[in-house]
Design a protein around this motif. Structure first.
Motif, PDB file in Angstrom:
ATOM      1  N   TYR A   1       0.854  -1.192   0.000  1.00 56.00           N
ATOM      2  CA  TYR A   1       0.000   0.000   0.000  1.00 56.00           C
ATOM      3  C   TYR A   1       0.885   1.236   0.000  1.00 56.00           C
ATOM      4  CZ  TYR A   1      -4.272  -2.593   0.979  1.00 56.00           C
ATOM      5  OH  TYR A   1      -5.350  -3.414   0.883  1.00 56.00           O
ATOM      6  N   VAL A   2       0.497   2.214  -0.793  1.00 55.07           N
ATOM      7  CA  VAL A   2       1.277   3.451  -0.846  1.00 55.07           C
ATOM      8  C   VAL A   2       0.357   4.605  -1.273  1.00 55.07           C
ATOM      9  CG1 VAL A   2       2.016   2.982  -3.222  1.00 55.07           C
ATOM     10  CG2 VAL A   2       3.365   4.536  -1.804  1.00 55.07           C
ATOM     11  N   LYS A   3       0.631   5.774  -0.710  1.00 61.11           N
ATOM     12  CA  LYS A   3      -0.063   6.979  -1.203  1.00 61.11           C
ATOM     13  C   LYS A   3       0.665   7.432  -2.461  1.00 61.11           C
ATOM     14  CE  LYS A   3      -1.410   9.094   3.165  1.00 61.11           C
ATOM     15  NZ  LYS A   3      -1.228  10.321   3.960  1.00 61.11           N
ATOM     16  N   MET A   4      -0.098   7.738  -3.479  1.00 63.60           N
ATOM     17  CA  MET A   4       0.561   7.990  -4.775  1.00 63.60           C
ATOM     18  C   MET A   4       1.605   9.106  -4.756  1.00 63.60           C
ATOM     19  SD  MET A   4      -2.214   7.100  -7.669  1.00 63.60           S
ATOM     20  CE  MET A   4      -3.656   7.744  -6.841  1.00 63.60           C
ATOM     21  N   PRO A   5       1.342  10.246  -4.105  1.00 60.98           N
ATOM     22  CA  PRO A   5       2.380  11.296  -4.174  1.00 60.98           C
ATOM     23  C   PRO A   5       3.713  10.881  -3.550  1.00 60.98           C
ATOM     24  CG  PRO A   5       0.292  12.237  -3.500  1.00 60.98           C
ATOM     25  CD  PRO A   5       0.124  10.732  -3.450  1.00 60.98           C
ATOM     26  N   VAL A   6       3.703   9.842  -2.701  1.00 60.86           N
ATOM     27  CA  VAL A   6       5.001   9.405  -2.168  1.00 60.86           C
ATOM     28  C   VAL A   6       5.449   8.096  -2.813  1.00 60.86           C
ATOM     29  CG1 VAL A   6       4.779  10.642   0.014  1.00 60.86           C
ATOM     30  CG2 VAL A   6       3.901   8.301  -0.169  1.00 60.86           C
TER      31      VAL A   6
ATOM     32  N   ILE B   1      -5.066  -9.383  -8.016  1.00 63.41           N
ATOM     33  CA  ILE B   1      -3.699  -8.948  -8.291  1.00 63.41           C
ATOM     34  C   ILE B   1      -2.752  -9.624  -7.316  1.00 63.41           C
ATOM     35  CG2 ILE B   1      -2.148  -6.938  -8.239  1.00 63.41           C
ATOM     36  CD1 ILE B   1      -4.119  -6.814 -10.528  1.00 63.41           C
ATOM     37  N   LYS B   2      -1.673 -10.166  -7.838  1.00 63.68           N
ATOM     38  CA  LYS B   2      -0.612 -10.731  -7.012  1.00 63.68           C
ATOM     39  C   LYS B   2      -1.172 -11.750  -6.013  1.00 63.68           C
ATOM     40  CE  LYS B   2       3.719 -10.692  -5.415  1.00 63.68           C
ATOM     41  NZ  LYS B   2       4.818 -11.295  -6.156  1.00 63.68           N
ATOM     42  N   GLY B   3      -2.081 -12.609  -6.523  1.00 62.96           N
ATOM     43  CA  GLY B   3      -2.606 -13.662  -5.679  1.00 62.96           C
ATOM     44  C   GLY B   3      -3.677 -13.211  -4.691  1.00 62.96           C
ATOM     45  N   ARG B   4      -3.970 -11.918  -4.687  1.00 64.68           N
ATOM     46  CA  ARG B   4      -5.029 -11.430  -3.797  1.00 64.68           C
ATOM     47  C   ARG B   4      -6.378 -11.736  -4.421  1.00 64.68           C
ATOM     48  NH1 ARG B   4      -2.487 -10.093   0.987  1.00 64.68           N
ATOM     49  NH2 ARG B   4      -0.499  -9.103   0.470  1.00 64.68           N
ATOM     50  N   PRO B   5      -7.406 -11.907  -3.601  1.00 60.83           N
ATOM     51  CA  PRO B   5      -8.730 -12.179  -4.166  1.00 60.83           C
ATOM     52  C   PRO B   5      -9.300 -10.945  -4.865  1.00 60.83           C
ATOM     53  CG  PRO B   5      -8.870 -11.902  -1.789  1.00 60.83           C
ATOM     54  CD  PRO B   5      -7.410 -11.884  -2.131  1.00 60.83           C
ATOM     55  N   VAL B   6     -10.307 -11.196  -5.688  1.00 59.55           N
ATOM     56  CA  VAL B   6     -10.928 -10.087  -6.419  1.00 59.55           C
ATOM     57  C   VAL B   6     -11.555  -9.084  -5.450  1.00 59.55           C
ATOM     58  CG1 VAL B   6     -12.795  -9.509  -8.028  1.00 59.55           C
ATOM     59  CG2 VAL B   6     -11.312 -11.459  -8.508  1.00 59.55           C
ATOM     60  N   ASP B   7     -12.047  -9.577  -4.295  1.00 60.87           N
ATOM     61  CA  ASP B   7     -12.689  -8.635  -3.365  1.00 60.87           C
ATOM     62  C   ASP B   7     -11.703  -8.037  -2.361  1.00 60.87           C
ATOM     63  OD1 ASP B   7     -12.169 -10.789  -1.782  1.00 60.87           O
ATOM     64  OD2 ASP B   7     -14.266 -11.149  -1.184  1.00 60.87           O
ATOM     65  N   PHE B   8     -10.435  -8.125  -2.658  1.00 58.53           N
ATOM     66  CA  PHE B   8      -9.414  -7.491  -1.821  1.00 58.53           C
ATOM     67  C   PHE B   8      -9.622  -5.974  -1.849  1.00 58.53           C
ATOM     68  CE2 PHE B   8      -4.985  -5.860  -1.345  1.00 58.53           C
ATOM     69  CZ  PHE B   8      -4.690  -6.409  -0.106  1.00 58.53           C
ATOM     70  N   GLU B   9      -9.250  -5.323  -0.753  1.00 57.65           N
ATOM     71  CA  GLU B   9      -9.425  -3.864  -0.690  1.00 57.65           C
ATOM     72  C   GLU B   9      -8.211  -3.197  -1.366  1.00 57.65           C
ATOM     73  OE1 GLU B   9      -9.587  -2.123   3.208  1.00 57.65           O
ATOM     74  OE2 GLU B   9     -10.904  -0.522   2.512  1.00 57.65           O
ATOM     75  N   TYR B  10      -8.267  -3.129  -2.688  1.00 56.70           N
ATOM     76  CA  TYR B  10      -7.111  -2.651  -3.444  1.00 56.70           C
ATOM     77  C   TYR B  10      -6.836  -1.170  -3.204  1.00 56.70           C
ATOM     78  CZ  TYR B  10      -6.940  -7.106  -5.852  1.00 56.70           C
ATOM     79  OH  TYR B  10      -6.803  -8.430  -6.122  1.00 56.70           O
ATOM     80  N   VAL B  11      -7.883  -0.436  -2.892  1.00 58.67           N
ATOM     81  CA  VAL B  11      -7.683   0.989  -2.570  1.00 58.67           C
ATOM     82  C   VAL B  11      -8.365   1.255  -1.244  1.00 58.67           C
ATOM     83  CG1 VAL B  11      -8.085   3.380  -3.290  1.00 58.67           C
ATOM     84  CG2 VAL B  11      -7.659   1.602  -5.015  1.00 58.67           C
ATOM     85  N   ARG B  12      -7.571   1.767  -0.294  1.00 56.06           N
ATOM     86  CA  ARG B  12      -8.145   2.126   1.006  1.00 56.06           C
ATOM     87  C   ARG B  12      -8.336   3.628   1.058  1.00 56.06           C
ATOM     88  NH1 ARG B  12      -3.979  -1.096   4.808  1.00 56.06           N
ATOM     89  NH2 ARG B  12      -4.887  -3.177   4.667  1.00 56.06           N
ATOM     90  N   PRO B  13      -9.590   4.056   1.156  1.00 55.87           N
ATOM     91  CA  PRO B  13      -9.821   5.501   1.195  1.00 55.87           C
ATOM     92  C   PRO B  13      -9.114   6.119   2.400  1.00 55.87           C
ATOM     93  CG  PRO B  13     -11.883   4.291   0.986  1.00 55.87           C
ATOM     94  CD  PRO B  13     -10.829   3.280   1.286  1.00 55.87           C
ATOM     95  N   ARG B  14      -8.764   7.362   2.243  1.00 53.56           N
ATOM     96  CA  ARG B  14      -8.069   8.069   3.323  1.00 53.56           C
ATOM     97  C   ARG B  14      -8.918   8.018   4.578  1.00 53.56           C
ATOM     98  NH1 ARG B  14      -8.766  14.126   1.190  1.00 53.56           N
ATOM     99  NH2 ARG B  14      -9.984  13.015  -0.327  1.00 53.56           N
ATOM    100  N   GLN B  15      -8.269   7.967   5.724  1.00 51.70           N
ATOM    101  CA  GLN B  15      -8.987   7.951   6.991  1.00 51.70           C
ATOM    102  C   GLN B  15      -9.603   9.319   7.217  1.00 51.70           C
ATOM    103  OE1 GLN B  15      -9.162   4.969   8.596  1.00 51.70           O
ATOM    104  NE2 GLN B  15      -7.987   4.251   6.827  1.00 51.70           N
ATOM    105  N   ALA B  16     -10.863   9.298   7.538  1.00 45.49           N
ATOM    106  CA  ALA B  16     -11.556  10.569   7.747  1.00 45.49           C
ATOM    107  C   ALA B  16     -11.036  11.229   9.026  1.00 45.49           C
ATOM    108  CB  ALA B  16     -13.060  10.339   7.852  1.00 45.49           C
TER     109      ALA B  16
END
Lengths: 560, 476
Positions: free
Chosen positions: B67-72, B461-476
């Protein structure tokens, strides 16, 4: 037609009157030693290619090749520095009934194109030097034609201020190149006819197409020569004119300076002189020309300058540079780009400049500055790309800044912490004019003439930022970029067409007004360069190729 | 910590001791990050995205997932391993050692090639910056961002070459690449296709299938270059480009799968009925294909090109997979290319070198057909009698001999009037676009859930299931 690049051994430009094979230089007693007499008496087998060598030739009828002009150039140098007492110059012939029949046609016919053009350029420079000797050095000149002067022979005569032809019913002056050889007179003859002697253009047209030439009476009427006395009164006329020349000479006396040999170490990779080094990288078609600043004490007065003689930096460094430029032109024809570098103390150069400027009226100083001027013109006129490299430790100051101003581009390093600078001196303000009659600063700032004075008034040495601001620098890469930028620039330049570069540089270097000099060299590089390549001259059935053979030339009649 | 460090910028170009590159990147990297924030994926810069990062060229290093934030995101600089004693493989200098430095003679031409290639990378990020708002699934959203960060890395790859080998001019060109903007009239991107808006996901899939495939062929051609750093850079880029085309190929596949499956289940085939079911009807898919295929064909340049010939002669740019050809000098052969003569289309044999663009275009067309065949097999598997087809290469061209003329998708010349009348049948119409965009109003952000118009992928992706949380929204 490949032709010979001539000769197998490299051409050397250093000589001495004792070794001349074609000229005699003396100061006849009858003129009180005030006239230098140059007698052309060409040794037929004494050309650069011996008669029995491949492409060899015999220099019949006082016809010349490069070796003859090398001696002429040397003789003029001797008159300038070693014979300050000379106040007039007499050019005549040692052969019966022939003055000079011009460049040897067989030599031209068997020489490569590049050699022909360089040969013509050199002979032109020599003749310009002869004219300068009169106009700037105060030594007027007289051509005493004791017989026919044709082609380059007449062109030699017309570089003298006055021409006297012995009228014997058969001797003529002529420019037979166009009708006979399908090329142009290569040494400024056409230009000088109308620009210098101001011969009416229609008469000049006739004169330039009559292969057999014109005799004395008509030649005088048309203004092609000045006087055609009968043979019996020839010597008298010559004497009269020389006496008048001596009387009006503006030459200032000084203690003679003997010009010793340069003592260069020469190898295939270039040459090393006292202040100048030429390094050639033949595979890359690149060369580096480095000029060093004075390293010891230099004369501070004209008297001390004469005392120091040819060891003085101002004389020696420029003699060496001149020789190196000729070395580059003739012995390294494929070199495309030349790095101009300097090394040493800028202050030492400026000190010399200040002395020269302070004593501009002194006879010797005048000769020294004129020599600088001629050498720098030789640089302007050299068909190589020049890039000046201004780096830490360089000394592009005053007279040496002219090298950078003559260059096609100036790269100046922008190095934090390392001092890099250029500096101006009075030598940038007037005495070192280009063939166009302008200084290099004037030629640089044609759009903003006021900038010339502003730049000259800038105090002290200019660092890179200031030099860029002043408009003296093309590119200023920093220390991280420098090596790569310079390498790429040189490689890129070396990859471009040599013909296109010669034409482009000749077009860009001489902005501003035309002078007789720019016309002559411009027309040489354009017209003659073109005609020399055309089948009508050099094709299998071209006129130059077939000269002296039974076959008649065959022309492509389309005008273009 | 300085932004210029081995840690921040993974690399195998010895950045740590390359002062010149460090200096150039110090100025450029902040501009790049600013550009990314301004023009990169809109609205997701603070989210955690499950991304692949290349951290070394080792087999396990070039695809590091986390997991990574895109700007970094750690945009790195990688060259494929140096081939020992590599020789120039084509052109006039064939057999000579490759160049580790730019020869001055070719500096300008090489810079032009690199800038043209490099310019497409940020352009595609710009084209796609709003797509996240309408994603059909978290899986697709992640794929979009993967493509985006890698296009960003490809920009870095080209900028590395400009910074390292082209001095000040190179630095200025690198800066300019952050100033041009896709679709901006005043400062457009260099190539036409990269100024076409890519505002919906069907376009995105078509783009990654067709336009990124052009990229593949350009990279393959540059990988042959005598300028070894360019060859090594592009060879590494190709490993990443494969994923982009995978996104396109499977994306279109899942769209047609979903439509064909529903056509079969619902026993409907009229586009209007299918549209009501929240699907992309197959004729609309065909029209999108027609558009993106034709603008991508333009990217190969004119059929007869002296530029292409001189690039080939000088060894700057070869043919894609040069070793598939026999004659690497290509001095004697000819190639048949179309030409107009007195208003009629004829075929002309031109010297092979002048036809290099057409040679590479032909290989590209062949490659494009493979995916189309797969899509058609999927449609056929559902018993639907519909075939997608690549239109004629003459259709809708803006570059080359066919530009300015009108042809139908079969390649027959048509009048301007006929073109006007049929345009909506051949290219996406306003109604098509409205429908497609209408399907994509809201993002689908629930793990594992798919939008109505697209089938689920076969695997994650990379052996993860289709329902994997590929994008985690920013914490409110």
């Amino acid at each position: 037609m490949a032709g010979h690049d001539l000769p197998e051994t490299p051409v050397r430009f250093e000589t001495h009157p004792e070794r001349y094979r074609h000229w005699r230089l003396d100061l006849p007693a009858e003129h009180g030693g005030k006239v230098a007499r140059l007698t052309l008496d060409i040794e037929e087998a004494g050309g650069l290619r011996a008669p029995d060598a491949p492409g060899g030739y015999t220099l019949k009828l006082n016809s010349y090749d490069l070796s003859v002009d090398i001696e002429l150039a040397d003789a003029l140098q001797r008159i300038r520095f070693e014979h300050p007492e000379v106040r007039a110059l007499l050019v005549t012939s040692g052969k019966e009934r022939i003055f000079c029949s011009g460049a040897n046609i067989y030599m031209l016919g068997t020489s490569s194109h590049g050699f022909k053009v360089n040969f013509c350029k050199y002979t032109n420079e020599t003749r310009m030097g002869l004219e300068e000797l009169s106009a700037e050095g105060g030594v007027p000149s007289l051509a005493a034609l004791n017989g026919t002067a044709s082609g380059g022979g007449y062109e030699l005569a017309v570089t003298c201020d006055e021409i006297v032809l012995a009228e014997d019913g058969s001797s003529v002056v002529s420019l037979p190149e166009c009708p006979l050889l399908a090329v142009l007179p290569g040494t400024g003859g056409l230009t000088r006819l109308v620009d210098k002697r101001k011969v009416r253009r229609d008469l000049a047209d006739v004169f330039s197409t009559v292969a057999e030439g014109i005799r004395g009476k008509r030649a005088v009427e048309w203004g092609v020569i000045d006087e055609a006395p009968p043979r019996a009164r020839f010597d008298e006329a010559v004497k009269r004119r020389l006496e008048a020349m001596v009387a009006r000479s503006s030459r200032r006396p000084f203690r003679p300076v003997k010009l010793g040999p340069l003592g260069a170490e020469r190898t295939e990779k270039g040459c090393r002189y006292r202040y100048v080094t030429l390094e050639v990288d033949a595979a890359a078609r690149q060369a580096t020309l480095t000029v060093e600043a004075p390293t010891g004490a230099e004369p501070e007065t004209p008297g001390a300058l004469a005392e120091a003689g040819d060891g003085a930096w101002a004389i020696r460094a420029f003699r060496e540079l001149d020789d190196a430029l000729l070395e580059l032109r003739f012995n390294h024809p494929t070199v495309a780009v030349v790095a101009l570098r300097t090394r040493g103390s800028a202050e030492a150069v400026l000190k010399v400049d200040r002395m020269l400027a302070a004593h501009a009226q002194d006879g010797l100083v005048r000769e020294v500055v004129l020599q600088m001027r001629r050498v720098l013109k030789r640089l302007d006129l050299t068909a190589k790309s020049f890039y000046a490299l201004v780096e830490p430790g360089s000394c592009f100051a005053g007279s040496l800044l002219e090298l950078a101003l003559a260059a096609d581009r100036v790269y100046m390093k922008d190095a934090a912490g390392e001092p890099v600078s250029v500096a101006l001196s009075p030598m940038n303000a007037g005495p070192l004019v280009m063939p166009n009659g302008l200084t290099r600063l004037q030629s640089r700032f044609l759009a903003t003439p006021e900038k010339v004075g502003q730049v000259l008034a800038l105090p002290g040495p200019l660092d890179t930022a200031a030099a860029v601001e002043a408009g003296l620098v093309t590119f200023a890469p920093d220390d991280l970029d420098w090596d790569d930028e310079v390498r790429l620039a040189f490689e890129e330049r070396a990859s471009l067409s040599p013909d296109a570069m010669t034409g482009m540089e000749a077009s860009l270097r001489f902005g501003g007004p035309e002078t007789m000099e720019t016309k002559i060299f411009g027309r040489l590089t354009a017209w003659q360069n073109w005609i020399f390549q055309r089948p009508n001259a050099v094709g299998e059935r071209g006129a130059l190729t077939l000269y002296g053979k039974p076959e008649r030339p065959h022309f492509d009649w389309r005008r273009c | 910590m300085s932004v210029i460090s081995q840690e921040r910028i993974p690399n195998n170009v010895d950045l740590a001791s390359d002062k010149r590159l460090q200096r150039a990147l110090e100025a450029w990297q902040p501009s790049f990050i600013q550009w990314w924030k301004d023009m990169g994926p809109h609205g997701f810069q603070e989210d955690q995205v499950y991304l692949r990062t290349a951290i070394s060229v080792e087999p396990d290093g070039w695809a590091h997932f986390d997991y990574v934030k895109m700007p970094v995101y750690r945009w790195g600089i990688f060259l494929a391993d140096q081939v020992p004693d590599r020789r120039i493989g084509f052109g006039d200098l064939m057999g000579e050692p490759v160049w580790q430095q730019v020869p001055g003679e070719h500096r300008n031409a090489l810079r032009r090639l690199i800038v043209t290639q490099g310019d497409t990378e940020p352009a595609s990020v710009e084209q796609q910056r709003l797509l996240g708002r309408t994603c059909p699934s978290l899986y697709d959203l992640r794929n979009l961002f993967q493509v985006n960060v890698e296009e960003g890395r490809h920009l870095w790859a080209m900028v590395y070459l400009l910074h390292s080998y082209f001095g000040r001019d190179g630095r200025e060109e690198a800066e300019e690449m952050l100033h041009r903007r896709s679709g901006d009239q005043n400062k457009p991107r260099i190539l036409g296709a990269f100024n076409e808006p890519c505002t919906d996901w069907l376009s995105f899939f078509m783009f990654t299938y067709f336009t990124d495939r052009d990229g593949k062929y350009q990279l393959l051609a540059l990988a042959e270059s005598a300028f070894d750093p360019l060859s090594r850079t592009t060879r590494f880029m190709l490993t990443e480009e494969a994923h982009h085309m995978f996104v396109g190929e499977t994306g279109v596949m899942r769209v047609v799968e979903r439509t064909a499956q529903m056509m079969k289940e619902q026993k409907k085939d009229h586009p209007d009925d299918l549209r009501k079911l929240g699907l992309v009807d197959l004729p609309t898919v065909q029209r999108y294909l027609n558009l993106w295929y034709s603008v991508s064909l333009d990217l190969f340049g004119g059929e007869i090109s002296s530029n292409a010939a001189s690039s080939f002669a000088a060894g700057l740019k070869g043919r894609a997979q040069e070793d598939r050809y026999e004659d690497h000098r290509a001095l004697t052969g000819t190639y048949a290319v179309p030409r107009f003569q007195n208003g009629a289309l004829v075929t002309e044999d031109v010297p092979m070198r002048n036809a290099m663009n057409e040679v590479v275009r032909d290989a590209y067309i062949e490659d494009c057909q493979r995916g189309v065949d797969k899509w058609n097999r999927a449609i056929a598997a559902h018993g639907i009698p519909f075939e997608l087809r690549l239109p004629s290469r003459r259709f809708h061209r803006a570059v080359g001999v066919h530009a300015g003329q009108h042809f139908d998708p079969e390649g027959n010349p048509v009048s301007a009037e006929a073109w006007q009348a049929s345009q909506d049948a051949w290219l996406p119409s306003a109604a098509d676009r409205a429908h497609v965009q209408g399907l994509m109003r809201e993002p689908v952000m629930e793990p594992g859930k798919m939008a109505s118009w697209i089938a689920a992928p076969k695997q994650g992706i990379k052996g993860r299931p289709v329902d994997f949380e590929y994008v985690r929204p920013r914490q409110a």
